[in-house]
Design a protein around this motif. Sequence first.
Motif, PDB file in Angstrom:
ATOM      1  N   TRP A  96     -50.525 -47.181 -28.428  1.00 37.90           N
ATOM      2  CA  TRP A  96     -50.609 -46.208 -29.623  1.00 37.90           C
ATOM      3  C   TRP A  96     -50.202 -46.702 -30.794  1.00 37.90           C
ATOM      4  N   GLN A 145     -57.073 -34.828 -33.864  1.00 42.98           N
ATOM      5  CA  GLN A 145     -55.937 -34.508 -32.812  1.00 42.98           C
ATOM      6  C   GLN A 145     -56.554 -33.829 -31.608  1.00 42.98           C
ATOM      7  N   MET A 155     -52.855 -36.055 -28.462  1.00 43.89           N
ATOM      8  CA  MET A 155     -53.376 -37.411 -28.967  1.00 43.89           C
ATOM      9  C   MET A 155     -53.966 -37.260 -30.356  1.00 43.89           C
ATOM     10  N   LEU A 170     -48.037 -37.929 -28.404  1.00 41.32           N
ATOM     11  CA  LEU A 170     -47.981 -38.473 -29.858  1.00 41.32           C
ATOM     12  C   LEU A 170     -46.828 -38.282 -30.312  1.00 41.32           C
TER      13      LEU A 170
END
Length: 433
Positions: free
Chosen positions: A205, A277, A299, A332
């Motif tokens: 990420w 997202q 995410m 996230l």
Amino acid sequence: MNGISRRADITRSPTTPGQRRDWNVHHEGRATSFLNLSVVFLIQGGLEEEVLRRAVGSLVARHEQLRSRFEDANGALVQVIEPAKRSSSPRLSVENGSGSGPDSHREWARTFVERSFSLHSEAPFRIGIHNADGDGQALAIVMHHIISDRLSLGVAVRDLNEFILAEIECRSPRLPDIPLRFADYASWWEEQRSSGGFTRNFDFWRGQLDDAPIDLGLPIRAAPRSAARYVQHIPETLAEGLQRGAAALRTTPYVVLLTAFSGALFEATSKADQVLQCGYANRQPAALRHAVGRFSSNMALRIRATSEDPACQLRSIHAVAMRAYTNAVVSLDAVDESGVLPRRHAPDAMTTVAFQLVEGVDHYMSVPGLDIAAVPISPGSTQDLLDVVVERIGERLTLHVVFCPEALDPSWIVSLASTFISHLDRLLASGAP
């Protein structure tokens, strides 16, 4: 795909029911209405209050998340779970309306589903029924996101319906066992985090989002305040052809829809570097699929939109999505809180664009002799600047766009939706046998 929100990452080993669980919770602020997940049904035929009350009691006994509350203990949020046999707090609210007609039901439901929970003093779950003279009933089911995700909402509705049927038919409910619960998942997650099991996921990420843009070029007119919903049914030919078209294109229905939306957004904004997202169900073990809990991960998919051939763009987005899914076990929000990124990427009402495919829960509520239909309730607030959801019920697809009309011109929303459907049509045509 599930709805997205700020995540409460509960991490520490569980204790026995009824005891305090000192799970470390990264929690931002008090509960607000946009963290409530809800569904509202209009019922004709008369659902007996006592039948519903017993069914609700059975539902609460089955799922420990529905009999939880949260306390602040020296800066940590502590989950307290009542034993099923001592769960005596009222879960069903009954109200007789002074007016009549669908508008009376909708006005009651809007207030009921948007009321914030006091997490320290009540379970983050409630069910209400509203009676209107000569116009049936409205049934509302509300769960806070700290204990639930969209899949869990469907589980709760399905289970409630089975408990109602069991009461009416004087039989035992026919529901699968729940071998794993959210506590098991939370314990595993903490073990992985503390042992470095998620290092590879954090690194992924960071590589994806370290220099990602915030501004997606939307024509924002003012700071978001209220929210509105635009609903459009996707043509039957496209809806029926989605699964077949995705198979022909060797990808998933979500990737097909995401590619069409990315193309529409690029056409509307000319912004090629997009961060969209979405939510990931995060329930690979089959044993988790019948439990209620906040399993889903949100995410951010970083897409490089182009005007190239739609099939080529789809292959690129497919690769982005597959890599993201592989690393979606780490939310996230957990990435934001780890400090590996120079700035946060949490949902923000001024910047976030979300695109999701969700399963509708309408078909889970079905009782012989009753006419039951789910109804959308206009949102009072939104967490994202633009929240686009494709709801799937069987082969029927409906596009829901939640936005702030002060920030984004409604006519721009209508145009974006129309462009999305055009892109979807071209994309499915490109994969036709």
